[in-house]
Design a protein around this motif. Structure first.
Motif, short mmCIF file in Angstrom:
data_model
loop_
_atom_site.label_atom_id
_atom_site.label_comp_id
_atom_site.label_asym_id
_atom_site.label_seq_id
_atom_site.Cartn_x
_atom_site.Cartn_y
_atom_site.Cartn_z
N GLY A 17 72.14 24.20 26.91
CA GLY A 17 70.82 24.55 27.43
C GLY A 17 70.83 24.63 28.95
N SER A 18 69.90 25.39 29.49
CA SER A 18 69.87 25.62 30.93
C SER A 18 69.62 24.35 31.73
N ILE A 19 68.78 23.46 31.24
CA ILE A 19 68.49 22.23 31.98
C ILE A 19 69.72 21.34 32.03
N ALA A 20 70.39 21.15 30.90
CA ALA A 20 71.62 20.36 30.88
C ALA A 20 72.67 20.97 31.79
N PHE A 21 72.79 22.28 31.77
CA PHE A 21 73.83 22.98 32.54
C PHE A 21 73.60 22.86 34.04
N TYR A 22 72.39 23.14 34.50
CA TYR A 22 72.13 23.18 35.94
C TYR A 22 71.90 21.80 36.55
N PHE A 23 71.51 20.84 35.73
CA PHE A 23 71.34 19.47 36.22
C PHE A 23 72.45 18.57 35.68
N GLY A 24 73.60 19.18 35.38
CA GLY A 24 74.69 18.45 34.73
C GLY A 24 75.19 17.25 35.49
N ASP A 25 75.21 17.32 36.83
CA ASP A 25 75.71 16.19 37.61
C ASP A 25 74.82 14.96 37.44
N ILE A 26 73.52 15.18 37.43
CA ILE A 26 72.59 14.05 37.24
C ILE A 26 72.65 13.56 35.80
N LEU A 27 72.75 14.49 34.86
CA LEU A 27 72.84 14.14 33.44
C LEU A 27 74.04 13.23 33.18
N ARG A 28 75.18 13.53 33.79
CA ARG A 28 76.37 12.71 33.60
C ARG A 28 76.19 11.30 34.18
N LYS A 29 75.48 11.21 35.29
CA LYS A 29 75.23 9.89 35.88
C LYS A 29 74.36 9.04 34.96
N VAL A 30 73.36 9.66 34.34
CA VAL A 30 72.51 8.93 33.40
C VAL A 30 73.34 8.49 32.19
N ALA A 31 74.21 9.36 31.73
CA ALA A 31 75.06 9.02 30.58
C ALA A 31 75.93 7.81 30.88
N GLN A 32 76.45 7.73 32.10
CA GLN A 32 77.27 6.59 32.48
C GLN A 32 76.50 5.29 32.38
N GLN A 33 75.21 5.35 32.71
CA GLN A 33 74.36 4.15 32.62
C GLN A 33 74.31 3.62 31.19
N TYR A 34 74.41 4.52 30.22
CA TYR A 34 74.33 4.13 28.81
C TYR A 34 75.71 4.06 28.15
N ASN A 35 76.76 4.12 28.96
CA ASN A 35 78.14 4.10 28.45
C ASN A 35 78.37 5.17 27.40
N VAL A 36 77.87 6.37 27.68
CA VAL A 36 78.00 7.50 26.77
C VAL A 36 79.05 8.46 27.31
N ARG A 37 79.93 8.95 26.43
CA ARG A 37 80.96 9.91 26.81
C ARG A 37 80.40 11.34 26.67
N VAL A 38 80.17 11.98 27.79
CA VAL A 38 79.72 13.38 27.77
C VAL A 38 80.94 14.28 27.78
N HIS A 39 81.00 15.20 26.82
CA HIS A 39 82.13 16.12 26.74
C HIS A 39 81.69 17.51 27.20
N HIS A 40 81.29 18.38 26.31
CA HIS A 40 80.89 19.73 26.69
C HIS A 40 79.45 19.76 27.22
N ILE A 41 79.24 20.55 28.28
CA ILE A 41 77.90 20.93 28.72
C ILE A 41 77.91 22.44 28.89
N LEU A 42 77.20 23.15 28.01
CA LEU A 42 77.20 24.60 28.01
C LEU A 42 75.80 25.13 28.29
N GLU A 43 75.74 26.25 28.96
CA GLU A 43 74.43 26.87 29.20
C GLU A 43 73.90 27.50 27.92
N SER A 44 74.81 28.05 27.11
CA SER A 44 74.41 28.73 25.88
C SER A 44 75.43 28.45 24.79
N PRO A 45 75.01 28.35 23.54
CA PRO A 45 75.95 28.14 22.44
C PRO A 45 76.55 29.44 21.90
N MET A 46 76.17 30.58 22.49
CA MET A 46 76.48 31.87 21.87
C MET A 46 77.96 32.14 21.72
#
Length: 283
Positions: free
Chosen positions: A241-270
């Motif tokens: 999704g566009s929000i995950a893709f363009y704000f990916g740096d912040i999203l990864r920082k939040v994930a670290q707070q929850y000890n979550v492993r973020v793998h793929h971040i795609l703008e579109s699944p197509m």
């Protein structure tokens, strides 16, 4: 030849697929049966998709869309597409299935959508085994563009923004309370309207107040969805999704707070979805 479609509330991506790959591409407005009825969807397709692809007669159509989890909503969209392509076999699936297939492949994982709206599911590598309830724009959609837009507009109208951000927001949009109320309570697609303000957040994301608003929006998403899946820290978590893709740096920082492993971040699944269906054609 088949057609596949991936639709959010804002836009729909269409692809013609053969066993050799993508033949043609098209884009239309988003389709969501919670905001449009069958006739409105059919009319939009006739005025946009048929104009881009005149004379196309696909053997099969696979539509993946926001708001298409319930059988009655799937039936609405199927009936609309059937009006436009009466001779095609049509299948309507939830957009979570598109996300899971594109993001996880044949591996287990948690697939998430962060675009105009938000959603998530637990995928076992073959099918969705659990999906938390999606409460939509008014009651949920944490972490989405609509959710972020709603927060910044609320803060603006309540005079809660720092002076420099308030001035920049006012200069850019010249918003009034009456205009916002009209869009949200009287006009269609309030989620799309609110999601347009996410661009302002992106442009000012270096400002501490705005950064914290974005960070908190993603934190709300993790609290309401990710951490509720059993053993969530054992899975790779993927986003589309566009929000995950363009704000990916912040999203990864939040994930670290929850000890979550973020793998793929795609703008579109197509791309992943196209490959999935191309392989099915070969088989």
């Amino acid at each position: 030849m088949i057609i596949i479609a991936d639709s959010g509330s804002t836009k729909t991506a269409w692809r013609q697929i053969s066993n050799e790959g993508v033949i043609a591409e098209a884009n239309t407005m988003g389709i969501n049966p919670y905001y449009q009825n069958t006739q409105e969807i059919a009319q939009m397709l006739e005025q946009s998709l048929l104009v881009q692809w005149p004379g196309v007669e696909p053997k099969e159509i696979y539509f993946y869309g926001a708001g298409c989890s319930a059988p009655d909503k799937q039936a609405m969209v199927e009936a609309a597409i059937k009006e436009v392509y009466p001779n095609s076999k049509i299948e309507v699936h939830h957009d979570l299935e598109a996300a899971a297939r594109a993001l996880c492949g044949d591996e287990p994982g948690i697939a998430c959508i962060l675009g105009t709206g938000s959603n998530s599911c637990l995928y076992d590598g073959q099918e969705i085994v659990e999906a938390l309830p999606n409460l939509g724009f008014i009651l949920g959609d944490e972490g989405s563009g609509g959710y972020m837009g709603k927060r910044i507009v609320q803060a603006f109208l309540n005079n809660e923004l720092p002076a420099d951000i308030h001035e920049a927001f006012q200069k850019r949009y010249n918003l009034t309370r009456d205009e916002v109320v009209d869009h949200v309570y009287r006009k269609p697609y309030p989620n799309r309207y609110m999601a347009t303000f996410a661009k302002f957040l992106f442009d000012h994301r270096q400002h501490p107040f705005v950064y914290q608003m974005i960070y908190q929006s993603f934190s709300d998403f993790f609290e309401k969805t990710i951490i509720k899946y059993p053993d969530y820290q054992q899975y790779n978590v993927h986003f589309v999704g566009s929000i995950a893709f363009y704000f990916g740096d912040i999203l990864r920082k939040v994930a670290q707070q929850y000890n979550v492993r973020v793998h793929h971040i795609l703008e579109s699944p197509m791309a992943g979805l196209s490959l999935y269906h191309q392989q099915k054609i070969v088989l």
